[in-house]
Motif scaffolding. Structure first.
Motif, PDB file in Angstrom:
ATOM      1  N   GLN A  97       0.810  -1.212   0.000  1.00 48.18           N
ATOM      2  CA  GLN A  97       0.000   0.000   0.000  1.00 48.18           C
ATOM      3  C   GLN A  97       0.846   1.266   0.000  1.00 48.18           C
ATOM      4  O   GLN A  97       0.384   2.322  -0.419  1.00 48.18           O
ATOM      5  CB  GLN A  97      -0.991   0.010   1.172  1.00 48.18           C
ATOM      6  N   THR A  98       2.096   1.173   0.451  1.00 49.27           N
ATOM      7  CA  THR A  98       2.967   2.349   0.475  1.00 49.27           C
ATOM      8  C   THR A  98       3.897   2.411  -0.740  1.00 49.27           C
ATOM      9  O   THR A  98       4.756   3.268  -0.814  1.00 49.27           O
ATOM     10  CB  THR A  98       3.809   2.367   1.767  1.00 49.27           C
TER      11      THR A  98
ATOM     12  N   PRO B 118     -12.582  -9.121  -1.221  1.00 47.04           N
ATOM     13  CA  PRO B 118     -13.113  -8.522  -2.444  1.00 47.04           C
ATOM     14  C   PRO B 118     -12.730  -7.064  -2.708  1.00 47.04           C
ATOM     15  O   PRO B 118     -12.254  -6.744  -3.801  1.00 47.04           O
ATOM     16  CB  PRO B 118     -14.626  -8.656  -2.285  1.00 47.04           C
ATOM     17  N   LYS B 119     -12.910  -6.151  -1.732  1.00 55.64           N
ATOM     18  CA  LYS B 119     -12.746  -4.737  -2.059  1.00 55.64           C
ATOM     19  C   LYS B 119     -12.579  -3.872  -0.815  1.00 55.64           C
ATOM     20  O   LYS B 119     -13.273  -4.057   0.175  1.00 55.64           O
ATOM     21  CB  LYS B 119     -13.969  -4.266  -2.839  1.00 55.64           C
ATOM     22  N   ASP B 120     -11.674  -2.894  -0.917  1.00 60.07           N
ATOM     23  CA  ASP B 120     -11.488  -1.909   0.147  1.00 60.07           C
ATOM     24  C   ASP B 120     -12.794  -1.144   0.390  1.00 60.07           C
ATOM     25  O   ASP B 120     -13.557  -0.886  -0.549  1.00 60.07           O
ATOM     26  CB  ASP B 120     -10.409  -0.883  -0.234  1.00 60.07           C
TER      27      ASP B 120
ATOM     28  N   ASP C  39      -3.095   3.056  -4.319  1.00 54.52           N
ATOM     29  CA  ASP C  39      -3.630   4.270  -3.716  1.00 54.52           C
ATOM     30  C   ASP C  39      -4.861   3.962  -2.854  1.00 54.52           C
ATOM     31  O   ASP C  39      -4.994   4.471  -1.744  1.00 54.52           O
ATOM     32  CB  ASP C  39      -3.978   5.288  -4.812  1.00 54.52           C
ATOM     33  N   SER C  40      -5.752   3.120  -3.361  1.00 54.39           N
ATOM     34  CA  SER C  40      -6.934   2.729  -2.592  1.00 54.39           C
ATOM     35  C   SER C  40      -6.518   2.016  -1.304  1.00 54.39           C
ATOM     36  O   SER C  40      -7.048   2.309  -0.224  1.00 54.39           O
ATOM     37  CB  SER C  40      -7.829   1.805  -3.435  1.00 54.39           C
ATOM     38  N   HIS C  41      -5.556   1.102  -1.415  1.00 56.45           N
ATOM     39  CA  HIS C  41      -5.057   0.391  -0.230  1.00 56.45           C
ATOM     40  C   HIS C  41      -4.446   1.357   0.776  1.00 56.45           C
ATOM     41  O   HIS C  41      -4.653   1.230   1.977  1.00 56.45           O
ATOM     42  CB  HIS C  41      -3.988  -0.628  -0.626  1.00 56.45           C
TER      43      HIS C  41
ATOM     44  N   PRO D 166      -2.153  -1.994  10.529  1.00 55.76           N
ATOM     45  CA  PRO D 166      -0.707  -2.115  10.728  1.00 55.76           C
ATOM     46  C   PRO D 166      -0.030  -3.167   9.845  1.00 55.76           C
ATOM     47  O   PRO D 166       1.181  -3.332   9.904  1.00 55.76           O
ATOM     48  CB  PRO D 166      -0.607  -2.529  12.200  1.00 55.76           C
ATOM     49  N   PHE D 167      -0.806  -3.877   9.051  1.00 61.99           N
ATOM     50  CA  PHE D 167      -0.255  -4.971   8.258  1.00 61.99           C
ATOM     51  C   PHE D 167      -0.206  -4.601   6.779  1.00 61.99           C
ATOM     52  O   PHE D 167      -0.711  -3.566   6.354  1.00 61.99           O
ATOM     53  CB  PHE D 167      -1.048  -6.269   8.485  1.00 61.99           C
ATOM     54  N   ILE D 168       0.406  -5.477   6.001  1.00 66.41           N
ATOM     55  CA  ILE D 168       0.639  -5.257   4.574  1.00 66.41           C
ATOM     56  C   ILE D 168      -0.636  -5.507   3.768  1.00 66.41           C
ATOM     57  O   ILE D 168      -1.318  -6.508   3.980  1.00 66.41           O
ATOM     58  CB  ILE D 168       1.758  -6.204   4.078  1.00 66.41           C
ATOM     59  N   LEU D 169      -0.911  -4.605   2.840  1.00 61.22           N
ATOM     60  CA  LEU D 169      -1.955  -4.814   1.842  1.00 61.22           C
ATOM     61  C   LEU D 169      -1.283  -4.825   0.482  1.00 61.22           C
ATOM     62  O   LEU D 169      -0.465  -3.951   0.180  1.00 61.22           O
ATOM     63  CB  LEU D 169      -3.003  -3.696   1.886  1.00 61.22           C
ATOM     64  N   LEU D 170      -1.610  -5.817  -0.329  1.00 64.18           N
ATOM     65  CA  LEU D 170      -1.019  -5.936  -1.656  1.00 64.18           C
ATOM     66  C   LEU D 170      -2.065  -5.691  -2.733  1.00 64.18           C
ATOM     67  O   LEU D 170      -3.183  -6.199  -2.659  1.00 64.18           O
ATOM     68  CB  LEU D 170      -0.423  -7.336  -1.851  1.00 64.18           C
ATOM     69  N   SER D 171      -1.653  -4.923  -3.730  1.00 65.77           N
ATOM     70  CA  SER D 171      -2.521  -4.631  -4.869  1.00 65.77           C
ATOM     71  C   SER D 171      -2.368  -5.733  -5.914  1.00 65.77           C
ATOM     72  O   SER D 171      -1.258  -6.065  -6.320  1.00 65.77           O
ATOM     73  CB  SER D 171      -2.144  -3.280  -5.465  1.00 65.77           C
TER      74      SER D 171
END
Length: 149
Positions: A17-18, A38-40, A75-77, A87-92
């Motif tokens: 996300q960063t 499914p979706k943010d 960007d959405s993440h 606090p955890f990782i989100l992957l696109s």
């Protein structure tokens, strides 16, 4: 073909996300919880992410890392993570490459990306696959599983 218990988790790369580079191989050696959603910013997905957030320290206490994956943009993440203090990782995974590697199914006649949680041991083997559209039940299952490892 969907991954199942006993399979080795496939190697992949993505952006967090960063915007940082993520390589799964950097995380092998610790228990992993990789959850596909499914979706943010939808009600169920927000509930699920916030539940992982609220129990994140419990996962960290047993050495596990939590990683969320959806088709949303970086960007959405980033906005989703900041808004809910995740606090955890989100992957696109906009091209569905990771989703396809794992064989995550779709729901509702292929209209909705599936919600599946994979628990991976320190050696990179899948020890649990939990497939349920109900967002709230994934966290309890994941935490119970990693505590047994």
């Amino acid at each position: 073909m969907a991954l199942k218990v006993g399979d080795q988790v496939p190697s992949f790369k993505a952006k967090t996300q960063t915007g940082e580079k993520f390589e799964l191989s950097d995380y092998i050696g610790k228990p992993l919880v990789i959850y596909f959603y499914p979706k943010d910013n939808t009600p169920g997905c927000t509930t699920q992410a916030c539940s992982f957030r609220d129990q994140y320290q419990d996962f960290q206490d047993v050495g596990a890392e939590v990683i969320g994956v959806s088709g949303d943009t970086q960007d959405s993440h980033d906005k989703f993570a900041q808004k809910h203090k995740l606090p955890f990782i989100l992957l696109s995974d906009g091209n569905k490459k990771i989703r396809n590697l794992f064989g995550v199914p779709t729901h509702f006649f292929g209209l909705l990306p599936g919600r599946v949680t994979y628990i991976i041991d320190k050696k990179g083997s899948i020890v649990s696959v939990f497939d349920s559209i109900k967002a709230t039940v994934h966290i309890e299952h994941a935490l119970k599983t990693v505590k047994k490892m």
